[in-house]
Scaffold this active site. Structure first.
Site, PDB file in Angstrom:
ATOM      1  CG  HIS A 117      -4.465   4.731   2.791  1.00  0.00           C
ATOM      2  ND1 HIS A 117      -3.771   5.531   1.904  1.00  0.00           N
ATOM      3  CD2 HIS A 117      -3.872   4.902   3.997  1.00  0.00           C
ATOM      4  CE1 HIS A 117      -2.783   6.143   2.541  1.00  0.00           C
ATOM      5  NE2 HIS A 117      -2.823   5.790   3.813  1.00  0.00           N
ATOM      6  CG  HIS A 163      -2.332  13.214   3.051  1.00  0.00           C
ATOM      7  ND1 HIS A 163      -1.526  12.839   2.008  1.00  0.00           N
ATOM      8  CD2 HIS A 163      -1.979  12.439   4.094  1.00  0.00           C
ATOM      9  CE1 HIS A 163      -0.711  11.876   2.406  1.00  0.00           C
ATOM     10  NE2 HIS A 163      -0.982  11.616   3.672  1.00  0.00           N
TER      11      HIS A 163
END
Length: 558
Positions: A117, A163
């Site tokens: 992830h 991110h």
């Protein structure tokens, strides 16, 4: 040999002799049983390996090779110290050494897949750097699913990986792709899946498609316009890289899976503060889609509009990937457990950490595996106990990154109900004899500045709720070579999903106990008999010397 090396060698032999002196009665009795006149010859060793260790394929020649490889004289057999040294050697592994032994010709949906992830993050989810280094490390460890969040750069003329909505420093998509190509098949020949979380404009989607095609070349699996009726197998996709993402959508339709935590208002509110990823160009007019980008997508992702029933609908004409957060899955299992299992028999389910895990921690993967989820996405940057379970699961099947799901999760005639409690299938007896190696791998004042350490062992099962258990040994005070000689018993209803957890800690009366090693083993691949169990550090890397001598025995329930 230098004087220092000679002293180290003498120290090692002296401490190993201490361990031999503490050898458990079981070991001494076995030596007596299979030896004559203080020596265990090839025939005796062969009988021991077959009868006690259950190594049915071992031959007398194999036993003779063990004797020939011993550093001790005489060469016609093992005396008790050499026998003990063999039991404590790396060749006496607790896990079967069969390499890849699962059937790899089934559809991809029939396997648990080692999944990362936010694979590009070096640390926490808020302000750590983005880099290709954690991607390389994950691939070296055997991870088969790499996640990249792709965004326009500040000039809107290139593609960055970061991110979104956080302070993480970006890395270029090209650099990530180049590293994936170089390291994809270092640990395993089986396919690597790149899951893209796409925040690009159509022109940048076209640019990304060009980067992917040119960088990956012939190893890129491109299905074109075909939508799979059934996923291909890992065997047919060896040494190929697969792209998985949502088919391109117009800006007004775009909404990322990770921002959906339906009906979980408090957690959603926290997530939005912590890690909400901005939706790009929300109010801009529709633009043309990038057909070259769409043609690269082999595993189509997406969450249908509507509730869980629509999300979990099985289409006999095509397969797809669905993503749920850990909280969404938890809630879904309360009302749709069997439907999830049915869905995952043909389709892919990816589960990812909730957004408030800004420290890159992880969740318990068992609930996802129990419902057949193939891609249980984990943050690989940390060193939490749940990550140890992930490492343990994927030690199975030759550590190739793919583990065939148990038959009960694949039976289409009778859909498995995770809520039903099942009867005992086997009993695992685990004896912890002694430990060795801390003296060489740790500073001598690491545990206690004034005396030898006080070690204890925790042994338990991670698995379905009925099998979950953790036990603790006695504390052995003031010893670098602790001897416990304790047996623990575990009654298992689903050994196919069970993992054996082993941890060693050093007792501290005034502060938190010190960590001294851990490992996690798939119960389905544990070998019977007396075995040397190497321990790992918190990150899952093997210590040079620390190991436990343990015995494993499987019996049928009465």
């Amino acid at each position: 040999m230098s004087k220092q090396s000679y002293r180290v060698c003498l120290c090692f032999r002296r401490r190993f002799k201490m361990a031999v002196a503490q050898a458990p009665e079981d070991v001494k009795n076995l030596f007596e049983m299979y030896s004559e006149n203080g020596l265990m010859n090839a025939d005796g060793l062969h009988k021991f390996l077959v009868e006690y260790q259950k190594e049915d394929e071992t031959t007398t020649d194999d036993a003779q090779k063990i004797i020939d490889g011993s550093k001790h004289l005489p060469k016609n057999g093992l005396h008790v110290e050499a026998f003990f040294r063999h039991l404590f050697s790396d060749t006496n592994s607790p896990q079967v050494s069969l390499g890849v032994h699962h059937d790899m010709n089934a559809p991809l949906s029939h396997y648990f897949i080692f999944t990362g992830h936010n694979s590009y993050l070096t640390g926490n989810q808020l302000n750590s750097d983005c880099s290709d280094v954690p991607i390389i490390n994950a691939l070296k460890r055997g991870v088969r699913v790499i996640e990249l969040d792709i965004w326009p750069n500040s000039e809107k003329d290139d593609v960055h990986v970061l991110h979104g909505g956080t302070l993480t420093a970006p890395v270029t998509l090209l650099k990530c792709l180049s590293s994936i190509k170089e390291y994809a098949f270092v640990s395993s020949d089986f396919p690597v899946v790149i899951t893209l979380e796409d925040h690009l404009t159509p022109d940048l989607q076209a640019k990304a498609a060009n980067m992917i095609t040119e960088t990956l070349g012939d190893i890129l699996f491109t299905p074109g316009s075909e939508v799979f009726k059934e996923f291909p197998s890992p065997e047919t996709l060896k040494k190929r890289i697969i792209i998985s993402t949502k088919p391109p959508k117009d800006y007004t339709e775009a909404k990322e899976d990770k921002d959906k935590e339906n009906d979980l208002k408090s957690d959603k509110a926290n997530d939005e503060v912590a890690t909400k990823k901005a939706e790009p160009h929300e109010n801009k007019p529709k633009q043309k889609k990038a057909p070259e980008y769409k043609r690269l997508i082999a595993i189509h992702a997406g969450k249908p509009k509507g509730g869980l029933d629509e999300c979990l609908e099985v289409d006999p004409e095509k397969v797809r990937r669905l993503s749920l957060s850990e909280l969404e899955l938890e809630k879904a299992t309360e009302t749709h457990g069997k439907q999830i299992v049915r869905f995952t028999q043909r389709n892919m389910l990816r589960v990812y950490p909730k957004g408030i895990r800004v420290d890159s921690s992880n969740y318990n993967p068992m609930i996802a595996w129990l419902h057949g989820a193939q891609m249980v996405a984990f943050n690989m940057q940390g060193c939490d106990k749940h990550l140890w379970l992930m490492h343990g699961m994927f030690k199975a099947n030759g550590q190739c990154g793919y583990v065939k799901k148990p038959d009960f999760l694949l039976n289409t005639n009778e859909i498995f109900d995770p809520e039903v409690k099942h009867s005992e299938k086997t009993i695992l007896k685990v004896t912890v004899y002694l430990g060795e190696g801390w003296y060489y791998d740790f500073d001598h004042t690491h545990f206690d500045p004034y005396s030898p350490p006080d070690f204890y062992v925790k042994v338990g099962i991670a698995g379905v709720p009925a099998d979950k258990q953790m036990t603790k040994s006695k504390i052995v005070e003031d010893s670098w070579v602790p001897s416990w000689n304790q047996e623990f018993e575990f009654h298992l209803t689903m050994p196919q999903l069970a993992l054996l957890r082993i941890e060693v800690h050093e007792y501290d009366m005034s502060e938190k106990d010190d960590f001294a090693g851990q490992t996690c083993l798939p119960v389905s691949e544990i070998r019977s008999g007396i075995r040397a169990v190497p321990l790992m550090d918190k990150k899952g890397d093997k210590y040079n010397n620390v190991k436990l001598l343990m015995r494993f025995e499987f019996t049928n329930p009465s």
